[in-house]
Enzyme design. Structure first.
Site, PDB file in Angstrom:
ATOM      1  N   MET A  23       2.606  -1.722 -10.001  1.00  0.00           N
ATOM      2  CA  MET A  23       2.537  -3.169  -9.805  1.00  0.00           C
ATOM      3  C   MET A  23       1.597  -3.754 -10.843  1.00  0.00           C
ATOM      4  O   MET A  23       0.520  -3.223 -11.077  1.00  0.00           O
ATOM      5  CB  MET A  23       2.032  -3.518  -8.413  1.00  0.00           C
ATOM      6  CG  MET A  23       1.817  -5.017  -8.222  1.00  0.00           C
ATOM      7  SD  MET A  23       1.236  -5.439  -6.573  1.00  0.00           S
ATOM      8  CE  MET A  23       0.992  -7.206  -6.779  1.00  0.00           C
TER       9      MET A  23
ATOM     10  N   GLY B  78      -5.427 -14.160 -10.592  1.00  0.00           N
ATOM     11  CA  GLY B  78      -6.367 -15.019  -9.897  1.00  0.00           C
ATOM     12  C   GLY B  78      -5.732 -16.172  -9.160  1.00  0.00           C
ATOM     13  O   GLY B  78      -6.432 -17.028  -8.614  1.00  0.00           O
TER      14      GLY B  78
ATOM     15  N   GLY C 275      -3.228 -15.530  -6.766  1.00  0.00           N
ATOM     16  CA  GLY C 275      -2.580 -14.992  -5.571  1.00  0.00           C
ATOM     17  C   GLY C 275      -1.138 -14.601  -5.785  1.00  0.00           C
ATOM     18  O   GLY C 275      -0.415 -14.324  -4.812  1.00  0.00           O
TER      19      GLY C 275
ATOM     20  N   GLU D 239       2.137   4.733  -3.862  1.00  0.00           N
ATOM     21  CA  GLU D 239       1.720   5.869  -4.675  1.00  0.00           C
ATOM     22  C   GLU D 239       0.369   5.607  -5.331  1.00  0.00           C
ATOM     23  O   GLU D 239       0.244   4.694  -6.150  1.00  0.00           O
ATOM     24  CB  GLU D 239       2.771   6.129  -5.768  1.00  0.00           C
ATOM     25  CG  GLU D 239       2.446   7.285  -6.693  1.00  0.00           C
ATOM     26  CD  GLU D 239       3.518   7.508  -7.744  1.00  0.00           C
ATOM     27  OE1 GLU D 239       3.209   8.102  -8.786  1.00  0.00           O
ATOM     28  OE2 GLU D 239       4.661   7.075  -7.513  1.00  0.00           O
TER      29      GLU D 239
END
Length: 405
Positions: free
Chosen positions: A227, A235, A237, A262
Site C-alpha cells: 500500500m 496527510g 486521510g 502481509e
C-alpha cells in the site's frame, strides 16, 4: 599521489543518494521546472547499499519525474564531474544510470523534458483502467475515484510497472511482485478534476495490491501486500479511505475466509486499526455493556462475519474500543483494563516457564543452569510494563481519531 591523498580527494565524489534523487509529479510545463514540486526518497539502500551513498560524482542530480496522470516516467542524470579511473588508480564511479534504469519499465520511460512536456499535453486523453468502485468527495473539495484491476485488465500491467518503482523509495524492504500471477488484484486511486475542454483530468494518488491465497477447504484468504499513497498527497486521510474501500470490496466478495495483511508497517497498522474499529463499533457485540467484559466468541464471530476480521485482529479491535469506553483515571476501571492487557502480554512468559519446568525433569542441575533464561522475574515485569505503555500509546491515538468522527 599517496593513498591518503587519493582517499581525501575522493571524498568530494561521495553523495547522499536520498538527496541526489529528486522525484516529482508533474501536470504542466511549469511543474517540470518548479523546484518546490520535488521530493526525495525515504529509502535508497536497496539500490545503493546500507549507507545509501553514491560514489563517483560531484554534485550528482538524478531526476525522476512522472506525468501525474498516466505516470510515464522521465529519467535524467547530470553532474559536475565524474571520477577519472586513470587518475585514481582504476577507481570507477557507480553505474547509477543502469542501476535505476533497470527498475523502470523497459522501453517505457522518457529521457528528455521535451518528450515529457509533450506527454503532459495529452493528459486529458487519459482514463484509468479497470472498474470504478468508489467515488469520494473529500473535505478539501476534490473528488477521488478508486478503480479495481486484475492482471488481465487491458492496459493495467503497463501502468503498474510505472508506479511500482515508488515502492523501492518509500517502503522499506519492498520488492516487485509477479504481476503475471492472476491471483493478484490491484486497487488504484485518482484525484479527478474537470478538464478545460470538457471531460475529466486524472492525477494518480496511490494504490493497494491484494493477493488471493487459498484457505482450506473451499475459501479464499485475501492478503493485503502493498500500500502506498504518494508523498505529495499524504496527510489528507486518503490512505484510510483507500483501504476502507478495498476492505469493503473484499467483504462483499463470496468465499472469503478473512482478510490478512502481509508484514504491515506501523503506519499501515494504524490505518487498519482505525478502519476496523470504525466498522466494528457499530456491531451489537462491541456495544456496552459487552465491551466492558471479556473478549468473547460472539465478538470474534460477528467481526469475522461482517468484516472478515481474523480472531487476532478482532481481539485488537476489542481492546481499542474497550479503552475508548474506559475511564483510565478511575482506579477500578483503569486497573482492570491494565491487567487485561498485561495478562495477554504475559502469556508468552508463562508458556516459557511451563516449558522450562518440563525440561527440568529430564536434565541435571548443571544442564538446567545452562538453559535457564537470563531474564529474571523483575526484568519480565519491566518488559511487560514497557510493552503495555507502548500499546496504550498506540491505542490512545486510534481512540482520539475515533472521537473526531
Amino acid at each position: 599521489m599517496s593513498a591518503d591523498d587519493i582517499a581525501a580527494e575522493l571524498q568530494a565524489y561521495i553523495c547522499n543518494a536520498n538527496k541526489a534523487i529528486r522525484l516529482k509529479l508533474v501536470s504542466s510545463e511549469g511543474d517540470v521546472y518548479e523546484e518546490e514540486k520535488a521530493f526525495h526518497p525515504e529509502y535508497t539502500h536497496q539500490l545503493f547499499g546500507d549507507n545509501e551513498v553514491i560514489f563517483g560524482f560531484r554534485s550528482l542530480r538524478v531526476e525522476l519525474y512522472y506525468c501525474a496522470s498516466r505516470m510515464t516516467p522521465y529519467f535524467s542524470l547530470t553532474h559536475e564531474g565524474k571520477v577519472d579511473p586513470s587518475v585514481y588508480r582504476g577507481v570507477k564511479a557507480d553505474d547509477v544510470y543502469t542501476t535505476i534504469a533497470q527498475q523502470l519499465p523497459e522501453g517505457d520511460f522518457l529521457t528528455s523534458k521535451e518528450q515529457l512536456i509533450a506527454t503532459l499535453g495529452k493528459a486529458d486523453q487519459f482514463v484509468p483502467t479497470g472498474q470504478m468502485i468508489h467515488e469520494l468527495l473529500h473535505p478539501d473539495g476534490k473528488r477521488y475515484r478508486t478503480y479495481k484491476n486484475l492482471v488481465d485488465t487491458p492496459g493495467f500491467i503497463r501502468f503498474h510497472r510505472r508506479i511500482r518503482t515508488f515502492l523501492l523509495w518509500f517502503i522499506d524492504g519492498s520488492s516487485f511482485i509477479d504481476d503475471d500471477d492472476d491471483r493478484w488484484m490491484f486497487y488504484t486511486m485518482f484525484q479527478v478534476e474537470p478538464a478545460a475542454q470538457g471531460g475529466d483530468v486524472y492525477r494518480f494518488v496511490g494504490f493497494i495490491t491484494v493477493y488471493n491465497y487459498y484457505a482450506y477447504p473451499d475459501k479464499v484468504r485475501p492478503r493485503v501486500s502493498q500500500m502506498l499513497v504518494l508523498p505529495p498527497v499524504q496527510g489528507k486521510g486518503l490512505g484510510t479511505e483507500l483501504y476502507a474501500v478495498v476492505n469493503t470490496d473484499l467483504c462483499l466478495q463470496s468465499g472469503i475466509e478473512d482478510i490478512a495483511v502481509e508484514d504491515p508497517a506501523d503506519d499501515f497498522t494504524k490505518i487498519r486499526d482505525f478502519v476496523d474499529c470504525r466498522n466494528c463499533i457499530k456491531l451489537p457485540s462491541f456495544q456496552e455493556p459487552h465491551i466492558h467484559g471479556v473478549f468473547s466468541s460472539d465478538m470474534a464471530e460477528e467481526a469475522k462475519m461482517k468484516f472478515r476480521l481474523n480472531k487476532m485482529q478482532a481481539r485488537r479491535v476489542y481492546e481499542i474500543l474497550r479503552l475508548q469506553k474506559t475511564n483510565m483515571k478511575h482506579h477500578v476501571e483503569g486497573r482492570n483494563y491494565r491487567l487485561m492487557i498485561k495478562d495477554r502480554l504475559n502469556r508468552p512468559f508463562q508458556k516459557q516457564r511451563k516449558d522450562m519446568e518440563k525440561v527440568r525433569k529430564h536434565l541435571s542441575p548443571e544442564e538446567v543452569g545452562c538453559m535457564l533464561s537470563d531474564i529474571s522475574i523483575l526484568e519480565q515485569q519491566k518488559q511487560l510494563q514497557q510493552q503495555y505503555e507502548a500499546i496504550l500509546e498506540v491505542y490512545s491515538r486510534i481512540v482520539r481519531r475515533l472521537e473526531r468522527l
